[in-house]
Design a protein around this motif. Structure first.
Motif, PDB file in Angstrom:
ATOM      1  N   UNK A 186       0.793  -1.238   0.000  1.00  0.00           N
ATOM      2  CA  UNK A 186       0.000   0.000   0.000  1.00  0.00           C
ATOM      3  C   UNK A 186       0.817   1.275   0.000  1.00  0.00           C
ATOM      4  N   UNK A 187       2.130   1.195   0.234  1.00  0.00           N
ATOM      5  CA  UNK A 187       2.906   2.437   0.354  1.00  0.00           C
ATOM      6  C   UNK A 187       4.375   2.206   0.050  1.00  0.00           C
ATOM      7  N   UNK A 188       5.088   3.317  -0.161  1.00  0.00           N
ATOM      8  CA  UNK A 188       6.538   3.323  -0.358  1.00  0.00           C
ATOM      9  C   UNK A 188       7.142   4.268   0.678  1.00  0.00           C
ATOM     10  N   UNK A 189       8.221   3.841   1.319  1.00  0.00           N
ATOM     11  CA  UNK A 189       8.828   4.608   2.405  1.00  0.00           C
ATOM     12  C   UNK A 189      10.276   4.917   2.089  1.00  0.00           C
ATOM     13  N   UNK A 190      10.685   6.171   2.390  1.00  0.00           N
ATOM     14  CA  UNK A 190      12.078   6.596   2.253  1.00  0.00           C
ATOM     15  C   UNK A 190      12.535   7.156   3.595  1.00  0.00           C
ATOM     16  N   UNK A 191      13.643   6.656   4.117  1.00  0.00           N
ATOM     17  CA  UNK A 191      14.227   7.119   5.378  1.00  0.00           C
ATOM     18  C   UNK A 191      15.610   7.676   5.077  1.00  0.00           C
ATOM     19  N   UNK A 192      15.907   8.846   5.627  1.00  0.00           N
ATOM     20  CA  UNK A 192      17.228   9.447   5.443  1.00  0.00           C
ATOM     21  C   UNK A 192      17.896   9.593   6.803  1.00  0.00           C
ATOM     22  N   UNK A 193      19.044   8.946   6.958  1.00  0.00           N
ATOM     23  CA  UNK A 193      19.773   8.966   8.243  1.00  0.00           C
ATOM     24  C   UNK A 193      18.836   8.702   9.418  1.00  0.00           C
ATOM     25  N   UNK A 220      -0.059   4.732  -1.832  1.00  0.00           N
ATOM     26  CA  UNK A 220      -0.403   4.544  -3.236  1.00  0.00           C
ATOM     27  C   UNK A 220      -1.839   4.990  -3.543  1.00  0.00           C
ATOM     28  N   UNK A 221      -2.716   4.925  -2.561  1.00  0.00           N
ATOM     29  CA  UNK A 221      -4.123   5.267  -2.815  1.00  0.00           C
ATOM     30  C   UNK A 221      -4.325   6.758  -3.051  1.00  0.00           C
ATOM     31  N   UNK A 274       2.693  -0.856  -8.486  1.00  0.00           N
ATOM     32  CA  UNK A 274       3.671  -1.169  -7.446  1.00  0.00           C
ATOM     33  C   UNK A 274       3.218  -2.316  -6.553  1.00  0.00           C
ATOM     34  N   UNK A 275       2.206  -3.043  -6.975  1.00  0.00           N
ATOM     35  CA  UNK A 275       1.722  -4.174  -6.205  1.00  0.00           C
ATOM     36  C   UNK A 275       2.608  -5.396  -6.449  1.00  0.00           C
ATOM     37  N   UNK A 276       2.792  -6.204  -5.439  1.00  0.00           N
ATOM     38  CA  UNK A 276       3.567  -7.429  -5.590  1.00  0.00           C
ATOM     39  C   UNK A 276       5.011  -7.262  -5.149  1.00  0.00           C
ATOM     40  N   UNK A 277       5.700  -8.357  -5.091  1.00  0.00           N
ATOM     41  CA  UNK A 277       7.081  -8.357  -4.618  1.00  0.00           C
ATOM     42  C   UNK A 277       8.053  -8.098  -5.753  1.00  0.00           C
ATOM     43  N   UNK A 278       9.146  -7.468  -5.386  1.00  0.00           N
ATOM     44  CA  UNK A 278      10.182  -7.156  -6.377  1.00  0.00           C
ATOM     45  C   UNK A 278      11.216  -8.263  -6.411  1.00  0.00           C
ATOM     46  N   UNK A 279      11.850  -8.431  -7.564  1.00  0.00           N
ATOM     47  CA  UNK A 279      12.911  -9.436  -7.713  1.00  0.00           C
ATOM     48  C   UNK A 279      14.290  -8.821  -7.552  1.00  0.00           C
TER      49      UNK A 279
END
Length: 488
Positions: free
Chosen positions: A137-144, A153-154, A164-169
């Protein structure tokens, strides 16, 4: 075993990130509630890797976040540029522009770059570690270690969740990536790792199952092939190890010893969560000098490896240290305490109650007090009609005192006082022999005439070192008043 993307067990270099000169492995905090002296926290066995353009990096962003290390200068001239591949073959681009106000573009979701938030902590930072992960449902970015984006995504007007659904290879650093220097998969949180070292059953993992037993097994992103007598999990694209190549949390336990000085004992160092891939070994140092004398190494069994060192003659003042080969600064002291024992053997008259003593000096004072057992031969003695045992710790000089009261002794006895450590229960037993020799004594008075009489004292089974003295009331008699005759 998987971490959520907002776990902040890893620190940026500004936050005290530890990197060894050779491999850059991280340490995580560890709580060791055992009575053993606390050692270093667990370490991870895979460090940072240099970024190579067009290299496919096996990575499932849903389970294992990707970390990227860049310079801290936010100039707008550089960018992180990734191509993210999904099972089924689709690919999406992810770009982070490193400008004064960093922005991110997510293909299939954002038509124009959107700003990152919570970035004030990056001002003046020499290095930035970016952590990228996703869920369904979402994408996360963390800096330090600070969350700078959690994109739902909604909220997108495009069909973002489908893209962006499903697992990445895997992910690929494109030729347009001008910012990324090093990359790795985020280390696991070593404080929460259970005893087993693998997160999934692998395709080469076999185990017996009784008929009728229901067993749940996860086939990680693969297909099941069911045969007459076997079920095989085929992993797609990458081997299971390569696919899950997040750093392993390697933990170390030590088992010290407390023994009587001059005796022989064994010290043990145990590694846990050891991967089958790789040649991890344990080495030993004695007084800061590496040694192989008396060292034995076991194989990796169920993710655990034992190494022991045989201490042939133990003495105070020697320091023992075990460590992972190739990681000499990461190890642990293995404590060896030594103590001394003294006995209070006795000569006693037949029929008199005799009290024997056993004294242990320099033994560790601990809530689990050392255990003392009295024996005669192989028989353990207990308080009863024939014996009474009392044991106490003398805190002033850390002396353990144990007394054996022998009632109505007759003959010669070889008792043994056995001591085991309370701090290190696996320590060998120390033994001290305590002797009790008995003798018979009789007296008679012979009157020779009115002016002289003779008082005779006869002692049988007397020890050679014993002496006989005569007393009148409380005064010792000497000289002509005393004579000795010693026979058998």
């Amino acid at each position: 075993d998987d971490e959520s993307p907002d776990d902040d067990d890893d620190k940026s270099p500004d936050d005290g990130d530890y990197e060894s000169p050779d491999d850059g492995d991280d340490e995580s905090p560890d709580d060791n509630p055992s009575v053993e002296p606390s050692g270093p926290p667990p370490i991870t066995m895979h460090g940072w890797f240099n970024v190579s353009a067009l290299e496919d990096v096996p990575c499932n962003l849903d389970t294992t976040p990707l970390q990227i290390k860049t310079d801290g200068q936010l100039t707008g001239e550089k960018e992180i540029n990734l191509e993210v591949a999904f099972f089924g073959g689709s690919k999406k681009a992810l770009t982070i522009n490193l400008e004064t106000s960093p922005k991110i573009q997510i293909s299939g979701c954002t038509e124009t770059p959107i700003p990152l938030t919570n970035i004030s902590h990056l001002v003046g930072a020499e290095v930035v570690v970016w952590t990228v992960s996703k869920s369904e449902t979402s994408l996360t970015v963390i800096s330090n270690s600070v969350e700078s984006l959690k994109y739902d995504f909604s909220t997108s007007t495009a069909n973002c969740s489908t893209h962006w659904k499903g697992n990445t290879t895997h992910v690929t650093f494109t030729t347009s990536d001008t910012a990324s220097h090093e990359r790795r998969l985020k280390p696991q949180n070593c404080t929460s790792i259970p005893g087993d070292w693998h997160t999934h059953f692998r395709s080469d993992k076999s185990f017996p199952v009784s008929s009728g037993t229901v067993v749940g097994v996860t086939c990680v992103h693969g297909d099941w092939n069911i045969g007459d007598s076997s079920i095989v999990c085929n992993t797609n694209l990458y081997s299971d190890f390569e696919y899950n190549k997040a750093p392993w949390c390697l933990e170390m336990d030590t088992f010290g010893s407390e023994v009587i000085e001059g005796s022989r004992t064994t010290l043990t160092c145990k590694l846990k969560n050891v991967p089958r891939e790789g040649n991890y070994r344990v080495s030993w140092k004695v007084n800061k000098t590496k040694t192989t004398d008396g060292v034995e190494m076991g194989d990796v069994v169920d993710g655990q490896m034992h190494s022991t060192i045989d201490v042939k003659i133990s003495s105070a003042g020697l320091g023992y240290w075990c460590y992972v080969e190739g990681y000499e600064d990461w190890g642990r002291e293995v404590v060896l305490n030594t103590f001394t024992m003294k006995d209070d053997s006795k000569d006693s008259r037949v029929g008199d109650t005799a009290v024997l003593g056993c004294f242990v000096e320099e033994i560790t004072v601990h809530p689990n007090s050392p255990k003392v057992v009295w024996k005669m031969g192989d028989n353990v003695l207990t308080t009863g009609s024939d014996y009474k045992i009392t044991t106490q710790m003398e805190p002033k000089n850390s002396q353990l005192q144990s007394f054996l009261q022998v009632k109505n002794p007759s003959g010669d006895y070889n008792f043994s006082c056995e001591v085991t450590s309370g701090l290190y229960p696996t320590s060998p037993t120390a033994t001290k022999v305590v002797l009790l020799d008995t003798y018979k004594m009789s007296t008679e008075c012979v009157i020779r005439n009115k002016d002289q009489s003779v008082v005779a004292c006869q002692v049988e089974d007397i020890a050679e070192e014993m002496k006989i003295r005569w007393y009148k009331e409380e005064s010792e008699l000497t000289g002509a008043l005393q004579s000795f005759e010693q026979g058998d």
